[in-house]
Write a protein that holds these residues in place. Structure first.
Motif, PDB file in Angstrom:
ATOM      1  N   SER A 177      13.024 -86.618  12.798  1.00 14.13           N
ATOM      2  CA  SER A 177      14.468 -86.694  12.540  1.00 14.13           C
ATOM      3  C   SER A 177      14.806 -86.273  11.114  1.00 14.13           C
ATOM      4  CB  SER A 177      14.980 -88.112  12.800  1.00 14.13           C
ATOM      5  OG  SER A 177      14.376 -89.036  11.907  1.00 14.13           O
ATOM      6  N   GLU A 178      13.794 -86.276  10.229  1.00 15.60           N
ATOM      7  CA  GLU A 178      13.985 -85.842   8.850  1.00 15.60           C
ATOM      8  C   GLU A 178      13.663 -84.358   8.671  1.00 15.60           C
ATOM      9  OE1 GLU A 178      12.503 -90.191   7.127  1.00 15.60           O
ATOM     10  OE2 GLU A 178      11.618 -88.346   6.345  1.00 15.60           O
ATOM     11  N   GLY A 179      13.247 -83.698   9.751  1.00 14.93           N
ATOM     12  CA  GLY A 179      12.917 -82.277   9.676  1.00 14.93           C
ATOM     13  C   GLY A 179      11.451 -81.988   9.462  1.00 14.93           C
ATOM     14  N   LEU A 180      10.610 -83.038   9.440  1.00 12.35           N
ATOM     15  CA  LEU A 180       9.166 -82.851   9.259  1.00 12.35           C
ATOM     16  C   LEU A 180       8.488 -82.833  10.632  1.00 12.35           C
ATOM     17  CD1 LEU A 180       6.551 -82.685   7.632  1.00 12.35           C
ATOM     18  CD2 LEU A 180       6.616 -85.184   7.390  1.00 12.35           C
ATOM     19  N   LEU A 181       7.936 -81.693  11.004  1.00 13.15           N
ATOM     20  CA  LEU A 181       7.273 -81.534  12.296  1.00 13.15           C
ATOM     21  C   LEU A 181       5.765 -81.620  12.105  1.00 13.15           C
ATOM     22  CD1 LEU A 181       9.385 -78.586  13.778  1.00 13.15           C
ATOM     23  CD2 LEU A 181       9.848 -81.053  13.812  1.00 13.15           C
ATOM     24  N   VAL A 182       5.120 -82.376  12.995  1.00 11.07           N
ATOM     25  CA  VAL A 182       3.688 -82.655  12.864  1.00 11.07           C
ATOM     26  C   VAL A 182       2.965 -82.222  14.134  1.00 11.07           C
ATOM     27  CG1 VAL A 182       1.940 -84.408  12.393  1.00 11.07           C
ATOM     28  CG2 VAL A 182       4.253 -84.671  11.446  1.00 11.07           C
TER      29      VAL A 182
END
Length: 266
Positions: A177-182
């Protein structure tokens, strides 16, 4: 293909050879600024000298991912060189203790888990604040086919890599949701210094050449690798680079296998 990462800043561990080095070159080619890190400073400097990069877009800092003090120093060096990173690729690791279960001591288990699971945990914890600041980030963890298809002669490594998959999936739910994709990438039997060492040991044990050792390993231990060869680091790096890119803007919590079919199930 334009990956949309020109101007992004990336940190790659395990960057002195193999998959990490090839990933660094691809990200540099796409216009990113890259910091490579590994344990051996001399090897790291040599690796950096072979990367093609414009001045000011490549940095190299030695660090031990198992050491909190070393990671703090790495963070300080990265901050001074490039500021907050946008991309983190965790490629550092070892094969660890090998042998059948009853042959491996607590020390063998502990050392393998320390490097291959707790090392990534500590690295991510150190750099997560930077990855969360920009509203756009990519974290790619190197797992292995062993995570889902364990082999009985390297169970500490298998267990650590299964932990990496769980870690990647859990993190993907925490910060998307913060734009950090893992995401995770799971290679199988890639032409790296690590598998070179494995095959040299096998050749000695069998009394054959390394070429014959590789052939017998593929036939006896990796029968589902339908291409019948070791993968090349660049073939894995291409998938990592995609996951680091703007093109992968809807990919999160995945595990990409780069294994020539080695994992027998779907």
């Amino acid at each position: 293909m334009d990956l949309g990462i020109a101007g992004k800043k990336a940190l790659i561990t395990g960057g002195d050879s193999g998959i990490g080095w090839e990933t660094a070159q691809l990200l540099l080619d796409e216009g990113a600024t890259v910091v490579i890190s590994d344990l051996d400073a001399a090897a790291l400097d040599k690796a950096a000298s072979k990367l093609a990069a414009e001045e000011g877009r490549l940095f190299a800092f030695a660090a031990d991912i198992t050491s909190l003090d070393s990671l703090a120093e790495l963070d300080a060096n990265v901050q001074e060189a490039v500021g907050d990173i946008d991309i983190l690729v965790q490629s550092a690791g070892v094969t660890g203790a090998q042998g059948l279960f009853h042959e491996i001591s607590d020390e063998g288990w502990t050392k393998t888990i320390e490097i291959d699971l707790l090392g990534p945990v500590r690295l991510i914890r150190q750099f997560l604040p930077a990855l969360r600041t920009g509203g756009w980030g990519r974290l790619v963890l190197l797992a292995s086919e062993d995570a889902v298809q364990p082999y009985d002669d390297e169970l500490p490594y298998c267990a650590a890599k299964a932990g990496i998959l769980a870690l990647a999936k859990g993190l993907s739910r925490s910060y998307a949701s913060e734009g950090l994709l893992v995401n995770a990438v799971s290679p199988a039997f890639i032409h790296t210094p690590m598998t070179d060492a494995m095959m040299a040991k096998r050749a000695d044990e069998l009394g054959v050449t390394k070429v014959k050792a590789i052939e017998s390993f593929l036939a006896e231990e990796r029968p589902y690798m339908e291409l019948g060869r070791r993968g090349e680091p660049a073939e894995v790096a291409a998938v990592i680079a995609f996951l680091c890119s703007e093109r992968a803007s809807f990919v999160n919590g995945s595990n990409y296998r780069v294994d020539a079919g080695s994992v027998a199930t779907i």
